[in-house]
Motif scaffolding. Sequence first.
Motif, PDB file in Angstrom:
ATOM      1  N   SER A  69     -35.215 -10.801 -48.393  1.00  0.00           N
ATOM      2  CA  SER A  69     -33.755 -10.893 -48.539  1.00  0.00           C
ATOM      3  C   SER A  69     -32.974  -9.733 -47.914  1.00  0.00           C
ATOM      4  O   SER A  69     -32.057 -10.051 -47.294  1.00  0.00           O
TER       5      SER A  69
ATOM      6  N   LYS B 153     -33.622  -7.827 -44.720  1.00  0.00           N
ATOM      7  CA  LYS B 153     -34.276  -7.542 -43.498  1.00  0.00           C
ATOM      8  C   LYS B 153     -34.236  -6.170 -42.992  1.00  0.00           C
ATOM      9  O   LYS B 153     -34.815  -5.401 -42.609  1.00  0.00           O
TER      10      LYS B 153
ATOM     11  N   GLU C 134     -38.664 -13.653 -42.704  1.00  0.00           N
ATOM     12  CA  GLU C 134     -37.725 -14.875 -43.422  1.00  0.00           C
ATOM     13  C   GLU C 134     -37.903 -14.877 -44.895  1.00  0.00           C
ATOM     14  O   GLU C 134     -37.179 -15.305 -45.439  1.00  0.00           O
ATOM     15  N   GLY C 135     -39.294 -14.231 -45.411  1.00  0.00           N
ATOM     16  CA  GLY C 135     -39.289 -14.064 -47.001  1.00  0.00           C
ATOM     17  C   GLY C 135     -38.434 -12.966 -47.694  1.00  0.00           C
ATOM     18  O   GLY C 135     -38.723 -12.761 -48.821  1.00  0.00           O
TER      19      GLY C 135
END
Length: 62
Positions: free
Chosen positions: A43, A45, A40-41
């Motif tokens: 940009s 994935k 989730e952190g």
Amino acid sequence: MENQVEKSTRGGKREGAGRKKTTSKRYGFNAPKEIEMILEGVSDKTAYIIQAIQEKFDREKG
């Protein structure tokens, strides 16, 4: 009257229509909560996961 077949202008194959061919394969997986928090952190994935897999493969191969 003659039996002539008229060519329809409807339907059929159109140049440029449809999905473009790709050289990639799509994968899906269920990520545990710890991995979800990491992803989730990030940009990009896809690039992150590809790089992690490649690095692990290189370490194990080498």
